[in-house]
Enzyme design. Structure first.
Site, PDB file in Angstrom:
ATOM      1  N   ASN A 297       0.840  -1.203   0.000  1.00 55.23           N
ATOM      2  CA  ASN A 297       0.000   0.000   0.000  1.00 55.23           C
ATOM      3  C   ASN A 297       0.876   1.255   0.000  1.00 55.23           C
ATOM      4  OD1 ASN A 297      -2.281   1.597   0.104  1.00 55.23           O
ATOM      5  ND2 ASN A 297      -2.859   1.070   2.199  1.00 55.23           N
TER       6      ASN A 297
ATOM      7  N   GLU B 145     -18.311  11.333   3.660  1.00 55.56           N
ATOM      8  CA  GLU B 145     -17.524  10.499   4.586  1.00 55.56           C
ATOM      9  C   GLU B 145     -16.862  11.281   5.739  1.00 55.56           C
ATOM     10  OE1 GLU B 145     -14.878   7.808   2.390  1.00 55.56           O
ATOM     11  OE2 GLU B 145     -16.264   7.766   0.692  1.00 55.56           O
TER      12      GLU B 145
ATOM     13  N   TYR C 191       1.710   7.421   0.984  1.00 56.88           N
ATOM     14  CA  TYR C 191       2.457   8.175  -0.039  1.00 56.88           C
ATOM     15  C   TYR C 191       2.778   9.555   0.509  1.00 56.88           C
ATOM     16  CZ  TYR C 191      -1.731  10.906  -1.248  1.00 56.88           C
ATOM     17  OH  TYR C 191      -2.818  11.739  -1.213  1.00 56.88           O
TER      18      TYR C 191
ATOM     19  N   TRP D  86      -5.731  -3.678   3.115  1.00 54.22           N
ATOM     20  CA  TRP D  86      -5.242  -2.483   3.802  1.00 54.22           C
ATOM     21  C   TRP D  86      -5.334  -2.616   5.318  1.00 54.22           C
ATOM     22  CZ3 TRP D  86      -7.433   1.862   0.075  1.00 54.22           C
ATOM     23  CH2 TRP D  86      -6.751   1.743  -1.148  1.00 54.22           C
TER      24      TRP D  86
ATOM     25  N   ASP E  73     -16.097   0.217  -2.758  1.00 59.22           N
ATOM     26  CA  ASP E  73     -14.756   0.503  -3.274  1.00 59.22           C
ATOM     27  C   ASP E  73     -13.854  -0.718  -3.200  1.00 59.22           C
ATOM     28  OD1 ASP E  73     -15.329   3.231  -3.679  1.00 59.22           O
ATOM     29  OD2 ASP E  73     -14.922   3.697  -1.574  1.00 59.22           O
TER      30      ASP E  73
ATOM     31  N   HIS F  38     -15.208   1.233  -7.292  1.00 60.83           N
ATOM     32  CA  HIS F  38     -14.181   2.230  -7.626  1.00 60.83           C
ATOM     33  C   HIS F  38     -12.791   1.631  -7.471  1.00 60.83           C
ATOM     34  CE1 HIS F  38     -11.602   5.705  -7.339  1.00 60.83           C
ATOM     35  NE2 HIS F  38     -11.255   5.328  -6.120  1.00 60.83           N
TER      36      HIS F  38
ATOM     37  N   HIS G  68     -10.820  -9.831 -17.253  1.00 59.54           N
ATOM     38  CA  HIS G  68     -11.919 -10.789 -17.044  1.00 59.54           C
ATOM     39  C   HIS G  68     -12.464 -10.696 -15.615  1.00 59.54           C
ATOM     40  CE1 HIS G  68      -8.312 -12.823 -15.681  1.00 59.54           C
ATOM     41  NE2 HIS G  68      -9.038 -13.753 -15.088  1.00 59.54           N
TER      42      HIS G  68
ATOM     43  N   GLU H 120      -9.311   5.323 -12.209  1.00 56.30           N
ATOM     44  CA  GLU H 120      -8.332   6.396 -12.418  1.00 56.30           C
ATOM     45  C   GLU H 120      -8.100   6.480 -13.910  1.00 56.30           C
ATOM     46  OE1 GLU H 120      -4.478   8.085 -13.295  1.00 56.30           O
ATOM     47  OE2 GLU H 120      -5.093   6.070 -13.743  1.00 56.30           O
TER      48      GLU H 120
ATOM     49  N   HIS I  27      -4.700  13.864  -6.381  1.00 53.29           N
ATOM     50  CA  HIS I  27      -3.562  13.813  -5.454  1.00 53.29           C
ATOM     51  C   HIS I  27      -2.817  15.138  -5.383  1.00 53.29           C
ATOM     52  CE1 HIS I  27      -4.221   9.524  -6.316  1.00 53.29           C
ATOM     53  NE2 HIS I  27      -3.986   9.433  -5.021  1.00 53.29           N
TER      54      HIS I  27
END
Ligand SMILES: CN1c2c(nc(N)[nH]c2=O)NC[C@@H]1CNc1ccc(C(=O)N[C@@H](CCC(=O)N[C@@H](CCC(=O)N[C@@H](CCC(=O)O)C(=O)O)C(=O)O)C(=O)O)cc1
Ligand SMILES: N[C@@H](CCS)C(=O)O
Ligand SMILES: [Zn+2]
Length: 767
Positions: free
Chosen positions: A120, A493, A521, A570, A608, A651, A662, A675, A704
């Protein structure tokens, strides 16, 4: 003597000090000198933690202000011209590549940032030109940091991303056609110069990370490993001895590409203990084995007995002088220290080991092998007790969950009707226009939201006060969405600290922490919850907020959930039960939530699954197919309890679906938002080739970066997408949630986005 070593240490600091410093620098509240001095303080602190733990080989240059690959891009003079042309200060140029720069008349988006293998963590992609020139910075970072440690009395082993991996993980810049690996001849002299400088500074060894060797590689790439390292070896004593490091997989399939003339080879024996014999067999005559036996990717206490046995197997074959005990990978993926966790149940806390504790583990293992187990008897006894306590704990096992899993039927994986029937019903009930606009779920998590949540967590405000505050936040975002004239709303949220941690905190079978941050990140961190036992949902998790949001909205309101695979990936998963079992338990819990949302009047529900791709086993083949099978089934199990007229969205924050399309199709989601703002619209071709009939929202701008995209830029993006997607299929949305953004830029960007959508709506209405 068997030495102990660490491949990399987390850099945020015990209290996310680096995050705070970089964000303050960006906000103009900290000077550059103050930022650099804080970074220096952290490096020193981290080296001392490792030294105190008794680690023999301590890494340097594992630190980064934003990302370690990005530092190398800059050190190699490989920043694309659009960043270098402005004469920015080097640190600001570095951050411009990481997060974009829109100030003082300069407007440049960030470089692409993607997942680091299957973790991650995100790295910045080297983005290369056809006529790329590399030139080593006169004061390269690894030399500076080696000398800094030396001055503090600590001899370190500098870490570099190796030349083959640096290029393989890179890409040609937009409009360029170069295959990065073809630039190796040009890049290698820079590595040679770098290594010579490191040796001159006093470095005896260097860790060169070549984790791409675990992938299935194009023949051309695989073929360059040996000649590359032969060239470096030809420099003899002019450069430090090379530790060639691989991790996150086995290298058996590429064993013929393994250089034999390096000082040491590091392999990940946590993921792939079975590769030990093959690797030993392929080592050069004098090559040392760095045995990665302490997990750099999870938080479970190492089974010291088992790790010692593995290391001893290697020692029997190679001798003590040719074996190093190591972490399996950098510890970047683990939290700083367990010592900060004051609220964990002591029974459970005793099962964990974070980075600082893992440093002690490698030292203990090395000592046990060097001096014999009696030298660390107390540590081994305590460890055996913890391992045994976890294995026999009742807290890991819930018969009710197992019973429910045994009763899953085939029809629970399927929606009632096929997509054409479903979409017709959804269009009738939702009444959406062509090119519907929406967002991905979160709106800015402002300082005020975080402060109020913090107060609530500390008991400084009541549940009722917090609830009222959240309701007010929802009212505000609904009003803003009305003003922006979006078509499908979200509640924003505001009640969620994180899209995974929030669910972990509401599910039985999970433990969660207060300080166990891991860098995701740049300055952004996550606090992965920990799966400790069988998972179930004691009560609805999101219904109250979504129901309230529906009650105050004139347009459809999307309910927002995190899917089973993402919740699992995660989190820190259990290592005593297969991940497919944990995913199925999560899917059942989410299935109940989806059905409860529908009953509460939420008829658009987004589940998601951004981590679906990251979970793909790194190599194609049976293992990957098996993963996709249970991953897709988990998603379908979680969403298939609803009526045809309820629209299911999913998402993903990426658009590279080529190698597992597939599976994406098999999810059978009515609408996918993906994205596409930074990658090539050509990637959408797969939807045409596979005649994908369902709806798609390829993100039209990058969230971002604080940079605001112009209306024209968004229109251009939509135009590119229309080359691949039918107008009636296309949704218009940003490429991920907006939680990291400020309100001013969010409103400006969404205004441009809605206007661009309206332009196309009008254009196609008249066709
Ligand atoms: C979509 N992404 C996510 C990934 N992984 C996740 N687990 N979650 C994700 O959303 N992986 C891929 C991408 C990576 N992207 C991101 C995006 C944003 C963040 C992020 O914003 N992280 C926050 C921390 C979020 C959080 O847990 N916040 C808590 C605690 C907030 C806090 O710091 N509180 C202060 C006190 C309050 C104050 O005074 O400000 C404190 O504790 O000291 C919360 O909101 O309650 C970040 O700040 O880094 C991560 C990954
Ligand atoms: N619903 C989440 C998805 C992030 S991947 C959000 O909007 O933040
Ligand atoms: Zn996303």
């Amino acid at each position: 003597m068997v030495q102990s070593s660490i491949l990399g240490f987390p850099r945020m600091g015990v209290n996310r000090d680096l995050k705070k410093a970089t964000e303050a620098y960006w906000a103009g509240k900290l000077s550059q000198a103050e930022l650099l001095s804080e970074a220096k303080r952290l490096r020193l602190e981290h080296w001392n933690i490792q030294k105190k733990a008794g680690v023999d080989v301590i890494p340097s240059n594992d630190f980064a202000l934003y990302d370690q690959v990005l530092h190398q891009i800059q050190d190699f003079g490989a920043a694309p011209p659009r960043y270098t042309q402005h004469g920015l200060d080097p640190i600001d140029e570095y951050f411009a590549m990481g997060r974009g720069h829109q100030k003082d008349g300069i407007d440049v988006p960030s470089l692409e940032m993607v997942k680091w293998f299957d973790s991650n963590y995100h790295y910045v992609k080297p983005t290369l030109q056809d006529n790329q020139v590399f030139k080593l910075n006169s004061n390269p970072k690894a030399v500076v940091e080696f000398l800094e440690a030396k001055e503090a009395g600590i001899t370190t082993r500098p870490v570099l991303v190796g030349p083959v991996s640096f290029l393989h993980l890179g890409k040609a810049d937009r409009g360029q056609t170069v295959d990065p690996i073809d630039l190796l001849e040009k890049l290698l002299p820079v590595y040679e110069e770098y290594l010579v400088k490191l040796k001159a500074a006093g470095a005896e060894t260097v860790q060169i990370d070549e984790p791409t060797l675990v992938y299935d590689l194009p023949a051309k790439t695989k073929a360059v490993f040996k000649p590359t390292y032969e060239k470096l070896a030809a420099l003899g004593d002019k450069i430090p001895k090379i530790v060639f490091a691989t991790y996150f997989g086995d290298i058996v399939h590429n064993i013929d590409a393994l250089p034999t003339n390096v000082y040491a080879v590091h392999v990940d024996l946590v993921r792939n203990p079975e590769q030990l014999d093959t690797v030993i067999g392929a080592l050069g005559e004098k090559t040392v084995l760095s045995a990665g036996v302490v997990d750099g990717r999870n938080i479970w206490k190492t089974n010291l007995k088992r790790a010692i046995e593995t290391v001893e197997t290697a020692v029997q074959k190679l001798g003590k002088e040719r074996v190093i005990v190591a972490t399996s990978s950098s510890l970047l993926h683990t939290p700083h220290t367990l010592a900060s966790e004051k609220k964990l149940d002591p029974e459970i806390a005793d099962w964990f080991s974070f980075a600082s504790e893992k440093a002690v583990e490698v030292a203990v293992i090395a000592k046990a092998v060097t001096e014999g187990p009696s030298a660390v008897r107390a540590e081994l006894e305590a460890n055996a007790k913890s391992i045994q306590a976890r294995a026999s704990s009742k807290r890991t096992n819930d018969p009710k969950v197992k019973d429910r899993q045994s009763k899953i039927t085939e029809e629970m994986y399927n929606r009632k009707s096929d997509f054409p029937i479903r979409i017709a019903q959804q269009q009738k009930s939702l009444g959406l226009p062509l090119f519907p606009t929406t967002t991905i779920g979160s709106f800015p998590q402002t300082k005020e939201i975080r402060v109020q949540r913090n107060k609530f967590t500390k008991g400084e405000i009541t549940a009722e006060q917090y609830e009222k505050f959240i309701e007010k936040e929802i009212q505000d975002v609904v009003k803003i969405q009305e003003e922006l004239d979006l078509d499908v709303y979200v509640h924003g949220e505001p009640e969620r600290n994180d899209m995974v941690q929030y669910f972990g905190e509401r599910l039985d079978g999970y433990a969660f922490t207060t300080h166990a941050w891991v860098q995701s990140y740049g300055s952004r961190c996550v606090r992965p919850p920990i799966v400790v036992g069988d998972i179930s949902r004691p009560a609805p998790m999101t219904v109250k907020e979504s129901k309230y949001a529906v009650s105050i909205s004139k347009k459809p309101m999307k309910g927002m959930l995190t899917g089973p695979i993402t919740c699992l990936r995660w989190s820190f998963p259990r290592d005593d039960v297969h991940q497919s079992v944990q995913a199925e338990q999560l899917a059942l819990a989410l299935r109940d939530e989806v059905v409860d949302l529908e009953s509460a009047g939420v008829f658009v529900i987004q589940v998601d699954e951004p981590a679906l791709r990251e979970g793909l086993p790194l190599r194609a083949g049976k293992e990957r197919e098996a993963y996709l099978d249970w991953a897709v089934k988990s998603f379908r199990l979680s969403v298939s309890g609803v009526k045809d007229s309820t629209q299911i969205h999913s998402h993903f924050c990426y658009s590279e679906f080529q190698d597992f399309f597939h599976a994406i199709a098999a999810l059978d989601a009515d609408v996918l938002s993906i994205e596409n703002s930074k990658s090539d619209a050509k990637l959408l071709k797969v939807f045409v080739d596979e005649a994908y009939p369902r709806h798609i929202g390829p993100g039209v701008y990058d969230i971002h970066s604080p940079r605001v995209p112009s209306e024209q830029e968004i229109k251009d993006r939509i135009e590119e997408m229309l080359a691949y997607l039918k107008p009636e299929q296309l949704w218009i949305d940003p490429d991920c949630g907006l939680k990291t953004r400020q309100w001013a830029e969010t409103k400006a960007a969404l205004t441009n986005m809605v206007n661009a959508a309206k332009f196309y709506r009008q254009k196609y209405a008249s066709k």
